[in-house]
Write an enzyme that holds these catalytic residues in place. Structure first.
Site, short mmCIF file in Angstrom:
data_model
loop_
_atom_site.label_atom_id
_atom_site.label_comp_id
_atom_site.label_asym_id
_atom_site.label_seq_id
_atom_site.Cartn_x
_atom_site.Cartn_y
_atom_site.Cartn_z
N ASN A 155 -30.20 30.12 19.85
CA ASN A 155 -29.34 29.35 20.76
C ASN A 155 -27.97 29.95 20.91
O ASN A 155 -27.21 29.55 21.76
CB ASN A 155 -29.22 27.89 20.28
CG ASN A 155 -28.67 27.79 18.88
OD1 ASN A 155 -28.92 28.67 18.04
ND2 ASN A 155 -27.95 26.73 18.60
N GLN A 159 8.16 1.68 3.41
CA GLN A 159 8.91 1.60 2.15
C GLN A 159 9.11 3.05 1.70
O GLN A 159 8.26 3.63 1.02
CB GLN A 159 8.11 0.81 1.10
CG GLN A 159 8.89 0.61 -0.19
CD GLN A 159 8.02 0.14 -1.34
OE1 GLN A 159 6.79 0.26 -1.32
NE2 GLN A 159 8.66 -0.39 -2.38
N ARG A 164 -1.32 7.09 -11.73
CA ARG A 164 -2.34 7.11 -12.78
C ARG A 164 -3.66 7.72 -12.31
O ARG A 164 -4.51 8.04 -13.11
CB ARG A 164 -2.56 5.67 -13.30
CG ARG A 164 -1.42 5.15 -14.13
CD ARG A 164 -1.46 3.64 -14.30
NE ARG A 164 -1.00 2.93 -13.12
CZ ARG A 164 -0.89 1.59 -13.03
NH1 ARG A 164 -1.25 0.85 -14.05
NH2 ARG A 164 -0.46 1.02 -11.92
N ALA A 210 -45.40 27.52 12.76
CA ALA A 210 -44.58 27.85 11.59
C ALA A 210 -43.60 28.98 11.93
O ALA A 210 -43.95 29.93 12.61
CB ALA A 210 -45.47 28.27 10.43
N ALA A 256 0.83 -1.21 0.00
CA ALA A 256 0.00 0.00 0.00
C ALA A 256 0.86 1.26 0.00
O ALA A 256 0.45 2.31 0.48
CB ALA A 256 -0.91 -0.01 1.23
N ASP A 261 -4.82 -1.85 -3.39
CA ASP A 261 -5.71 -1.15 -4.33
C ASP A 261 -6.72 -2.09 -4.97
O ASP A 261 -7.36 -1.73 -5.96
CB ASP A 261 -4.88 -0.43 -5.40
CG ASP A 261 -4.17 -1.39 -6.35
OD1 ASP A 261 -4.04 -2.58 -6.02
OD2 ASP A 261 -3.76 -0.93 -7.44
N SER A 319 -2.81 -6.69 -2.65
CA SER A 319 -2.63 -5.32 -3.10
C SER A 319 -3.64 -4.42 -2.39
O SER A 319 -4.84 -4.73 -2.37
CB SER A 319 -2.85 -5.22 -4.61
OG SER A 319 -1.73 -5.72 -5.28
C1 UD1 Z 1 0.53 -5.50 -10.56
C2 UD1 Z 1 1.37 -6.64 -11.14
C3 UD1 Z 1 0.69 -7.18 -12.38
C4 UD1 Z 1 -0.73 -7.60 -12.08
C5 UD1 Z 1 -1.49 -6.44 -11.43
C6 UD1 Z 1 -2.83 -6.94 -10.96
C7 UD1 Z 1 3.65 -6.04 -10.60
C8 UD1 Z 1 4.96 -5.59 -11.14
N1 UD1 Z 1 2.67 -6.16 -11.47
O1 UD1 Z 1 0.54 -4.43 -11.50
O2 UD1 Z 1 1.39 -8.32 -12.88
O3 UD1 Z 1 -1.35 -8.02 -13.29
O4 UD1 Z 1 -0.77 -5.96 -10.29
O5 UD1 Z 1 -3.61 -5.87 -10.51
O6 UD1 Z 1 3.55 -6.32 -9.43
N2 UD1 Z 1 3.11 -0.76 -4.35
C9 UD1 Z 1 3.92 -0.57 -3.26
N3 UD1 Z 1 5.20 -0.17 -3.45
C10 UD1 Z 1 5.72 0.03 -4.69
C11 UD1 Z 1 4.88 -0.17 -5.81
C12 UD1 Z 1 3.58 -0.59 -5.61
O7 UD1 Z 1 3.50 -0.76 -2.11
O8 UD1 Z 1 6.89 0.38 -4.79
C13 UD1 Z 1 1.70 -1.17 -4.11
C14 UD1 Z 1 0.71 -0.22 -4.72
O9 UD1 Z 1 0.34 0.78 -3.77
C15 UD1 Z 1 -0.45 -1.13 -5.05
C16 UD1 Z 1 0.20 -2.50 -5.28
O10 UD1 Z 1 1.50 -2.40 -4.76
O11 UD1 Z 1 -1.36 -1.21 -3.99
C17 UD1 Z 1 0.25 -2.88 -6.75
O12 UD1 Z 1 1.04 -1.92 -7.46
P1 UD1 Z 1 0.55 -1.35 -8.85
O13 UD1 Z 1 1.54 -0.32 -9.30
O14 UD1 Z 1 -0.85 -0.98 -8.82
O15 UD1 Z 1 0.77 -2.65 -9.78
P2 UD1 Z 1 0.00 -2.95 -11.14
O16 UD1 Z 1 0.50 -2.05 -12.19
O17 UD1 Z 1 -1.45 -2.98 -10.89
CA CA Z 2 -2.80 -2.10 -9.36
#
Ligand code: UD1
Ligand code: CA
Length: 503
Positions: A428, A90, A31, A422, A25, A119, A117
């Site tokens: 207050n 991180q 994006r 009415a 996270a 997200d 993830s």
């Molecule tokens: C990732 C996968 C992809 C998969 C997709 C599914 C990788 C390289 N790719 O891509 O294969 O199809 O998910 O949804 O993993 N995050 C961190 N630290 C970082 C980068 C990201 O904590 O340095 C977290 C983000 O906040 C997010 C999650 O990791 O919650 C996923 O990262 P995101 O950049 O969304 O990966 P995708 O491009 O979706």
């Molecule tokens: Ca993602």
């Protein structure tokens, strides 16, 4: 999904340290083009990360959940602090592989970890526990969840061994030959690599099996090989997905857990995707309520948060919003354009059109609106009527009382069967402090009266219309506080006659 069973994970005795969940996270969510960190964007009225934590908490204890936070870490931590999970920092976001590297110390004491993830908020607990069981059954070092979404563009694609290759032949083979290989045997769970969208060869672009971004790892091989990740990709990041090939090359077993329900793994990378997830979640909430006996007309127009509860036989008209921890009883009618946030309603309550209710309770049989505004801290009693253009704030109103038109009741206690005419206003606020107005049982407050707080109107009193009440009114009395009316007989006729004479 075919590979999952319904029950929760039941850890073996003495294996409390066996399984941890890591939620990635830390990302900025470039994006989304937003100043708010991605995982704090909301669907169903709750941050994305809070949804993932809620699902993970059904599988492991909150103390075994580690969120990797980085971008606006303090804000993210504060938003989910009450869940009781732990955090790992991180500081630079150098990719999903780097995120798990940062959790290295935290997870070292666990035999296995699940990586989710932050997200992907629609994830269901049964899928998390299904992954965990499959990973154990397969005795894999790494298990990734895969699916065939309608459009796999943007996902990493899963590569299986070529049909004629024996897994042992693969060990130690050069990476390019395998990554460039044919789609492989699609029904075998073994995985040789995951290729991100931006690394796909022209032949691989047609591959449909997508990596859904959720994984299980045996911790020992993960930590032994995690340092091998390289950033030789267009983003210069460490991809967790590359662990598939790294572990496979090291002779470890990597498998795919296929789900037929990819929708619950959808991530929100753009605002459009976020809004689509919100719609999916709210549709599911509306379906849950309808299955439980609630009628929702045109549910696609209603905004109902995930935690809202409604009892059977309540009818919700189009364009209603029910938000936060709102609870609504049975046999209620919530008419169009009404917004209810963090309120508790009893049974047989009618909220007519265009009401706004926040942080209040409404007892059985009350009738509110249209165009009423209940601000926080109101307790509306049984069978009370709050009519149009009435605003209440911290008002406790007793059974059967009425304020039917154009009224402000703030910091006010009203007894039972009292009628507020009415245009009545409780004054207050004296410019510095708020004061209380007390109105007893069976009181009649005439229209357009102002009650200057602090002031008490005792039971059964009458207040003449247009009064300005500044002193307490004894029980059973009449109070009139207005200028006396005078009539000058013939004055108007005489004036008209004067004007006419001048013409
Ligand atoms: C990732 C996968 C992809 C998969 C997709 C599914 C990788 C390289 N790719 O891509 O294969 O199809 O998910 O949804 O993993 N995050 C961190 N630290 C970082 C980068 C990201 O904590 O340095 C977290 C983000 O906040 C997010 C999650 O990791 O919650 C996923 O990262 P995101 O950049 O969304 O990966 P995708 O491009 O979706
Ligand atoms: Ca993602």
């Amino acid at each position: 999904m075919s590979q999952e069973r319904e029950s929760k994970v039941e850890p073996d005795s003495g294996s409390a340290s066996k399984l941890a969940v890591v939620i990635m996270a830390a990302g900025k969510g470039t994006r989304l083009k937003s100043r708010r960190p991605k995982v704090l964007h909301e669907i169903g009225g709750k941050p994305l990360l809070a949804h993932v934590i809620a699902a993970a908490s059904q599988v492991v204890a909150p103390g075994d959940i580690y969120a990797v936070v980085g971008h606006q870490a303090e804000r993210v931590k504060a938003a989910v602090a009450e869940t009781g999970i732990r955090f790992v920092e991180q500081t630079d976001q150098r990719g999903t592989g780097h995120a798990v590297q940062c959790a290295g110390n935290a997870i070292a004491g666990y035999e296995n970890i699940l990586v989710l993830s932050g997200d992907a908020p629609l994830i269901r607990p049964e899928t998390i526990s299904g992954l965990w069981r499959f990973h154990q059954d397969q005795q894999a070092a790494m298990t990734l969840v895969s699916a065939e979404p309608e459009d796999p563009t943007g996902y990493g694609r899963v590569l299986h061994p070529a049909p004629d290759s024996h897994p042992s032949d693969e060990v130690g083979a050069g990476a390019p030959s395998r990554v460039g290989a044919s789609p492989g045997t699609q029904d075998a769970p073994e995985v040789v690599a995951v290729v991100e969208q931006d690394m796909l060869t022209p032949e691989q672009v047609s591959l449909r099996e997508a990596n859904m971004g959720m994984y299980a790892f045996r911790t020992a091989p993960l930590l032994a090989h995690l340092g091998k990740l390289a950033n030789n990709n267009p983003h210069g990041e460490l991809y967790l997905t590359d662990m598939a090939q790294v572990l496979h090359d090291a002779g470890e077993r990597v498998v795919a857990f296929r789900t037929s329900d990819p929708d619950q793994l959808l991530g929100a990378n753009t605002i459009a995707e976020l809004v689509a997830l919100d719609a999916t979640l709210r549709a599911a909430t509306a379906s849950r309520l309808m299955a439980a006996g609630v009628t929702i007309f045109r549910p696609e127009t209603c905004v109902i948060d995930a935690e809202v509860e409604v009892a059977p036989d309540t009818v919700i008209e189009p364009f209603v919003q029910l938000l936060g921890r709102t609870r609504i009883g049975a046999d209620c009618l919530i008419r169009s354009y009404t917004v209810v946030e963090n309120c508790t309603l009893g049974n047989c309550v009618v909220l007519r059109q265009n009401c706004v209710l926040t942080g209040s309770t409404v007892a059985d049989g009350a009738l509110i609106g249209p165009f009423a505004h209940l601000r926080p801290g109101c307790e509306i009693g049984e069978e009370v009527h709050i009519g149009n253009f009435v605003e209440t704030k911290k008002a406790r109103i007793g059974k059967g009382s009425k304020a039917s038109h154009l009224t402000y009741l703030g910091d006010t206690v009203v007894g039972q069967r009292t009628n507020i005419g009415a245009g009545v206003i409780t004054c207050n606020y004296d410019g510095a402090h708020k004061h209380l107005t007390r109105i007893g049982d069976g009181v009649f407050v005439g229209s357009d009266s102002t009650l200057v707080a602090p002031v008490t109107v005792e039971d059964r009193a009458y207040i003449g219309a247009g009064s300005c009440i500044t002193k307490d009114v004894p029980a059973g009395s009449l109070a009139v506080g207005r200028a006396r009316q005078i009539a000058k007989e013939g004055w108007a006729d005489a004036r008209r006659a004067r004007l006419k004479a001048k013409e």
